[in-house]
Write a protein that holds these residues in place. Structure first.
Motif, mmCIF file in Angstrom:
data_model
loop_
_atom_site.group_PDB
_atom_site.id
_atom_site.type_symbol
_atom_site.label_atom_id
_atom_site.label_comp_id
_atom_site.label_asym_id
_atom_site.label_seq_id
_atom_site.Cartn_x
_atom_site.Cartn_y
_atom_site.Cartn_z
ATOM 1 N N SER A 178 1.062 -1.079 -0.175
ATOM 2 C CA SER A 178 0.115 0.041 0.007
ATOM 3 C C SER A 178 0.812 1.200 -0.017
ATOM 4 O O SER A 178 2.045 1.173 0.459
ATOM 5 C CB SER A 178 -0.795 0.016 1.096
ATOM 6 N N VAL A 179 0.132 2.383 -0.457
ATOM 7 C CA VAL A 179 0.892 3.631 -0.486
ATOM 8 C C VAL A 179 1.238 4.190 0.681
ATOM 9 O O VAL A 179 2.365 4.681 1.227
ATOM 10 C CB VAL A 179 0.246 4.649 -1.461
ATOM 11 N N GLY A 180 0.171 4.303 1.735
ATOM 12 C CA GLY A 180 0.326 4.650 2.913
ATOM 13 C C GLY A 180 0.965 4.132 3.969
ATOM 14 O O GLY A 180 0.736 2.864 3.958
ATOM 15 N N HIS A 181 1.840 4.495 4.755
ATOM 16 C CA HIS A 181 2.714 3.617 5.982
ATOM 17 C C HIS A 181 2.893 4.924 6.761
ATOM 18 O O HIS A 181 3.684 5.745 6.634
ATOM 19 C CB HIS A 181 3.787 3.084 5.221
ATOM 20 N N GLY A 182 2.368 4.786 8.063
ATOM 21 C CA GLY A 182 2.581 5.635 9.243
ATOM 22 C C GLY A 182 2.426 5.215 10.738
ATOM 23 O O GLY A 182 2.429 4.062 10.642
ATOM 24 N N LEU A 183 2.569 6.069 11.465
ATOM 25 C CA LEU A 183 2.637 5.721 12.778
ATOM 26 C C LEU A 183 2.076 7.056 13.401
ATOM 27 O O LEU A 183 2.656 8.067 13.529
ATOM 28 C CB LEU A 183 3.828 5.414 13.324
ATOM 29 N N GLU A 184 1.030 6.942 14.433
ATOM 30 C CA GLU A 184 0.603 8.095 15.240
ATOM 31 C C GLU A 184 1.261 7.915 16.633
ATOM 32 O O GLU A 184 1.138 6.834 17.146
ATOM 33 C CB GLU A 184 -0.800 7.855 15.606
ATOM 34 N N THR A 185 2.006 8.854 17.150
ATOM 35 C CA THR A 185 2.607 8.790 18.420
ATOM 36 C C THR A 185 2.168 10.174 19.324
ATOM 37 O O THR A 185 2.053 11.149 18.695
ATOM 38 C CB THR A 185 4.276 9.275 18.301
ATOM 39 N N SER A 186 1.928 9.780 20.468
ATOM 40 C CA SER A 186 1.469 10.948 21.330
ATOM 41 C C SER A 186 2.332 10.729 23.110
ATOM 42 O O SER A 186 2.574 9.599 23.168
ATOM 43 C CB SER A 186 -0.135 10.850 21.576
ATOM 44 N N VAL A 187 2.125 11.717 23.676
ATOM 45 C CA VAL A 187 2.637 11.640 24.901
ATOM 46 C C VAL A 187 1.736 11.418 26.101
ATOM 47 O O VAL A 187 0.744 12.132 26.010
ATOM 48 C CB VAL A 187 3.633 12.574 25.257
ATOM 49 N N VAL A 188 1.891 10.651 26.958
ATOM 50 C CA VAL A 188 0.901 10.269 28.013
ATOM 51 C C VAL A 188 1.186 11.247 29.132
ATOM 52 O O VAL A 188 0.660 11.665 29.972
ATOM 53 C CB VAL A 188 1.136 8.754 28.497
ATOM 54 N N GLN A 189 2.515 10.988 29.448
ATOM 55 C CA GLN A 189 3.264 11.939 30.332
ATOM 56 C C GLN A 189 4.869 12.151 30.316
ATOM 57 O O GLN A 189 5.231 11.233 29.558
ATOM 58 C CB GLN A 189 3.213 11.383 31.703
ATOM 59 N N GLY A 190 5.457 13.093 30.925
ATOM 60 C CA GLY A 190 6.768 13.329 30.735
ATOM 61 C C GLY A 190 7.339 14.455 29.987
ATOM 62 O O GLY A 190 8.652 14.137 29.741
ATOM 63 N N GLY A 191 6.616 15.162 29.254
ATOM 64 C CA GLY A 191 7.068 16.025 28.091
ATOM 65 C C GLY A 191 6.201 16.095 26.896
ATOM 66 O O GLY A 191 5.132 15.919 27.219
#
Length: 316
Positions: A178-191
């Motif tokens: 597939s064309v799309g390839h990604g990753l969603e990243t978020s911070v829960v705590q610490g910065g």
């Protein structure tokens, strides 16, 4: 079956943060809302509302859920009080006093001082500005899309450490064109995350900006949530490859109990090419009654892989 609860988006709200972790505790115990209601003595609506993230639940409801799920009741009581205080508009400390789980095994260790330091008069922050004391990851494969909650304890080895790169490799699953390839990243705590770092076809790097610069020898805890985008297939492995000193890695993978893997095996100190061989070559592990497989690693070598591989149901 009832509809699944709406996903909680962490936006800095202490109410949502509390519900997120309460829901995580319930998920770790493996109870449905009906089972949890039966075990707590409260209605299904009451226990569901406690984990909705719209209102802070009462203390009796919270502790009944924690007790039913086998959580640490005294610590959850403290956590409940911290959130209650943070929601008080007259409280000057606010969120600074909220410490969500999972907590350190040794009280106070996360904010302590370690003996390691850089050479005298060192002004650099990389590559020896910090090292990783521990990594604890829970990978959920029983959710609509794979997601991992990763907790890291790092130790600063230079005064003034303020930024840490957060890099994750997300290899394509065999056969995925597939064309799309990604990753969603978020911070829960610490910065907070800031600025995109190097990004390649399957490697994603962000920069974690710390709440305040660290002194040499100071520990810092941060947690990130990693999520594969919907409909994107995930390669059947999760591996930690230390690029700098990393002392301890604990990995828990929760498989979908309706579709258990055909085989699960450990990888310990292997070249990265071995990860893709798809050959167990080691004792096969089996998920427990909750769908969990756990592995721990210590004394890891830089540049080698440590983690779990699996062969999915229906795979050849």
């Amino acid at each position: 079956m009832g509809r699944p609860q709406k996903e909680i988006v962490l936006d800095g709200s202490p109410t949502r943060l509390f519900a997120y972790w309460l829901r995580d505790l319930r998920g770790s115990a493996g109870f449905t809302l009906v089972q949890l209601a039966r075990r707590t003595g409260f209605s299904k609506t009451t226990v569901s509302d406690a984990m909705r993230g719209e209102n802070h639940p009462s203390r009796p409801v919270t502790l009944a859920i924690v007790r039913a799920c086998g959580g640490d009741v005294p610590r959850w009581g403290v956590f409940w009080s911290q959130v209650r205080r943070a929601l008080d508009p007259d409280c000057p400390d606010g969120l600074a006093e909220v410490t969500p789980p999972p907590w350190e095994d040794a009280a106070g260790r996360a904010g302590g001082v370690h003996a390691e330091h850089c050479p005298a008069d060192c002004g650099r922050t990389e590559p020896h500005g910090w090292y990783t004391e521990s990594v604890s990851t829970l990978l959920r494969l029983d959710t609509p899309t794979p997601e991992a909650l990763e907790r890291r304890v790092v130790v600063a080895t230079c005064d003034g450490l303020a930024r840490i790169p957060v890099g994750v490799s997300v290899p394509r699953r065999p056969g995925d064109t597939s064309v799309g390839h990604g990753l969603e990243t978020s911070v829960v705590q610490g910065g907070r995350l800031e600025d995109e770092g190097p990004r390649y076809e399957s490697y994603f790097e962000r920069v974690l900006v710390l709440p305040a610069p660290l002194r040499a020898g100071t520990r810092h805890v941060y947690e990130v949530r990693l999520r594969i985008p919907p409909a994107q297939p995930m390669a059947p492995h999760f591996v930690h490859v230390p690029l700098t000193r990393s002392e301890h890695f604990r990995l828990r993978v929760r498989f979908d109990r309706a579709r258990p893997p055909r085989a699960v095996w450990r990888l310990a100190g292997v070249p990265t090419a071995v990860i893709y061989e798809r050959n167990p070559g080691a004792p096969v592990l089996r998920p427990d009654e909750r769908g969990l497989v756990e592995a721990e690693f210590r004394a890891m070598k830089v540049g080698y892989g440590y983690g779990l591989c699996w062969r999915e149901s229906g795979a050849g």
